[in-house]
Every structure is written in structure tokens, then in C-alpha cells.
Design a protein around this motif. Sequence first.
Motif, mmCIF file in Angstrom:
data_model
loop_
_atom_site.group_PDB
_atom_site.id
_atom_site.type_symbol
_atom_site.label_atom_id
_atom_site.label_comp_id
_atom_site.label_asym_id
_atom_site.label_seq_id
_atom_site.Cartn_x
_atom_site.Cartn_y
_atom_site.Cartn_z
ATOM 1 N N TYR A 8 0.829 -1.203 0.000
ATOM 2 C CA TYR A 8 0.000 0.000 0.000
ATOM 3 C C TYR A 8 0.867 1.259 0.000
ATOM 4 O O TYR A 8 0.639 2.189 -0.783
ATOM 5 C CB TYR A 8 -0.922 -0.005 1.218
ATOM 6 C CG TYR A 8 -1.839 1.195 1.285
ATOM 7 C CD1 TYR A 8 -2.877 1.346 0.375
ATOM 8 C CD2 TYR A 8 -1.663 2.176 2.259
ATOM 9 C CE1 TYR A 8 -3.724 2.446 0.423
ATOM 10 C CE2 TYR A 8 -2.508 3.282 2.315
ATOM 11 C CZ TYR A 8 -3.538 3.410 1.401
ATOM 12 O OH TYR A 8 -4.361 4.508 1.450
ATOM 13 N N ALA A 50 -7.502 -2.163 7.575
ATOM 14 C CA ALA A 50 -8.510 -1.102 7.578
ATOM 15 C C ALA A 50 -8.401 -0.213 8.811
ATOM 16 O O ALA A 50 -8.705 0.982 8.752
ATOM 17 C CB ALA A 50 -9.911 -1.713 7.485
ATOM 18 N N GLU A 51 -7.937 -0.795 9.916
ATOM 19 C CA GLU A 51 -7.804 -0.029 11.157
ATOM 20 C C GLU A 51 -6.726 1.050 11.056
ATOM 21 O O GLU A 51 -6.785 2.065 11.744
ATOM 22 C CB GLU A 51 -7.474 -0.971 12.330
ATOM 23 C CG GLU A 51 -8.574 -1.963 12.677
ATOM 24 C CD GLU A 51 -9.763 -1.312 13.355
ATOM 25 O OE1 GLU A 51 -9.651 -0.146 13.761
ATOM 26 O OE2 GLU A 51 -10.809 -1.974 13.470
ATOM 27 N N LYS A 89 -5.347 2.245 7.910
ATOM 28 C CA LYS A 89 -5.264 2.904 6.597
ATOM 29 C C LYS A 89 -5.389 4.423 6.700
ATOM 30 O O LYS A 89 -4.571 5.169 6.157
ATOM 31 C CB LYS A 89 -6.331 2.347 5.658
ATOM 32 C CG LYS A 89 -6.349 3.014 4.282
ATOM 33 C CD LYS A 89 -7.461 2.465 3.412
ATOM 34 C CE LYS A 89 -7.492 3.145 2.055
ATOM 35 N NZ LYS A 89 -7.800 4.598 2.147
ATOM 36 N N ASP A 90 -6.427 4.899 7.386
ATOM 37 C CA ASP A 90 -6.647 6.351 7.483
ATOM 38 C C ASP A 90 -5.512 7.048 8.223
ATOM 39 O O ASP A 90 -5.159 8.184 7.909
ATOM 40 C CB ASP A 90 -7.980 6.639 8.187
ATOM 41 C CG ASP A 90 -9.178 6.341 7.291
ATOM 42 O OD1 ASP A 90 -8.967 6.153 6.079
ATOM 43 O OD2 ASP A 90 -10.304 6.299 7.814
ATOM 44 N N LYS A 104 -7.254 -8.041 6.137
ATOM 45 C CA LYS A 104 -7.926 -6.869 5.567
ATOM 46 C C LYS A 104 -8.534 -5.999 6.663
ATOM 47 O O LYS A 104 -8.482 -4.768 6.597
ATOM 48 C CB LYS A 104 -9.013 -7.304 4.589
ATOM 49 C CG LYS A 104 -8.466 -7.898 3.292
ATOM 50 C CD LYS A 104 -9.600 -8.335 2.368
ATOM 51 C CE LYS A 104 -9.050 -8.898 1.063
ATOM 52 N NZ LYS A 104 -10.114 -9.345 0.146
ATOM 53 N N SER A 105 -9.082 -6.633 7.683
ATOM 54 C CA SER A 105 -9.665 -5.895 8.804
ATOM 55 C C SER A 105 -8.590 -5.143 9.578
ATOM 56 O O SER A 105 -8.767 -3.971 9.947
ATOM 57 C CB SER A 105 -10.406 -6.867 9.729
ATOM 58 O OG SER A 105 -10.860 -6.209 10.883
#
Length: 225
Positions: free
Chosen positions: A83, A103-104, A106-107, A99-100
Motif C-alpha cells: 500500500y 482497515a484499522e 489505513k486512514d 484486511k480488517s
Amino acid sequence: MGNFEHETIDLGYTDLVATTAATGRTYAAPTGVNFPSVTTVLSILSEDHIRAWRARVGEKEANKISRRASTRGTSVHAVLERYVDNEEDYFKDANLIVKSNFAEVKDILDKRLTKVYAQEAALYSTHLGVAGRVDCVGVWDGANSIIDYKTAAKHKKKEWCEGYFIQETAYAIMWEERTGMPITQLVTLIAGDEGAQVFIEHRDNWSNKLLETIAEYKRRKLFGR
């Protein structure tokens, strides 16, 4: 896909050859010297704790838990690396848990990591007498930083993460020795089942503990426990 700016810093070599044996991992520097991995050196900090844990849960269960944690950690690292490298298919072969976890964080990455100097870079220090592979070096919250990715099943208290901070301190010293670029900010980014955590530390708060641990590792290697 990420959209991170990359500025490659020349280390003077492309990579270091790593060798793993029963006694731990070593890296061969371009000078011909083999340096122990900082992970191997710092493992002495948790030896007693791990031994007690294995005795408590049993060897079979301990091996199962360790394998599962290692597999997930490796997979999350791979997704994060792809990424941050701005690869389109950064989820390649990732399962739902990975993936979960991604997602925690990424932002957090999108907002706080603005430039990347290196990922998975092999480093060494003749001053410290150790080597290792840093997850990421870049600009975090506007400051040059050593960035270390971790995974966890549960939230961690800061005092449980001291080994991470010491390891990152070693990377900061190695990086400065190899590139001439001083870095004092240490970032621990934890992708966990209970949500993301970020710890920010200063290198100089952990350098003495690093030096003490390296000295103790050398003493044990020379004289045994």
C-alpha cells in the motif's frame, strides 16, 4: 492504492544477505563483517517471559499461537508495504482478518505519513555492532521518523512496548550511520483486533537501554548465562 511520495535515499548497497541459524539471525555487511540481528539481540529482554508463558500454556499450544501470530504479522506487513509503495493490488492474497487489521490503520497512514525514504531496508551499524531490517523510514507528522508496523490481538499498554522502542532506536542509529540523516522520532503503528494504536517516542530516551542490552547480549554470548 496509496498515494505516497517517495524519495529514495542511497545506502551505498542494495541489500544485505541474512542467515538464520539456531542461535539467531546475522547480516553480512559489505565490509565482510557478520552482525547479529537487532531482533536476535533484543530477544534476551523477553526470554524469561516467553519461557514462563510456554510452560503455562504448553509447548504445543504455544507453537500454534506463535505460528498464527507470525503468519498474520507477515501478511499485514506485506499489505502495508504494498500500500505504501502505491501498488494497486495491495490486498493480494490477504484474508479477511488481515484486511480488517489493515482497515484499522489505513486512514492513519493516509493522514500522517507524507513521504517515504525506504521500506524493508537492511541496515547495519559498526558502532552498535548490530544489523536489521527496518519496516519504513519516512516523514510522519512532518518529522523524519523510523516507522515500525506491529500486529496485536488486544490493545497494548505502553510499558509492554519498550522492546519495540529500543528496536526502533537501533534502526534510527543505523540509519544515521549509513546515510548521515539524523532521525529522533520513533513511530510504532499497531494494527490490532481491538483497533489501531500509535506510540510516538524519542530515540534518546531509549538509547541507553539499547546499549545496555547489546552489552548484556555480548556478555552472555561470551560467557553463557
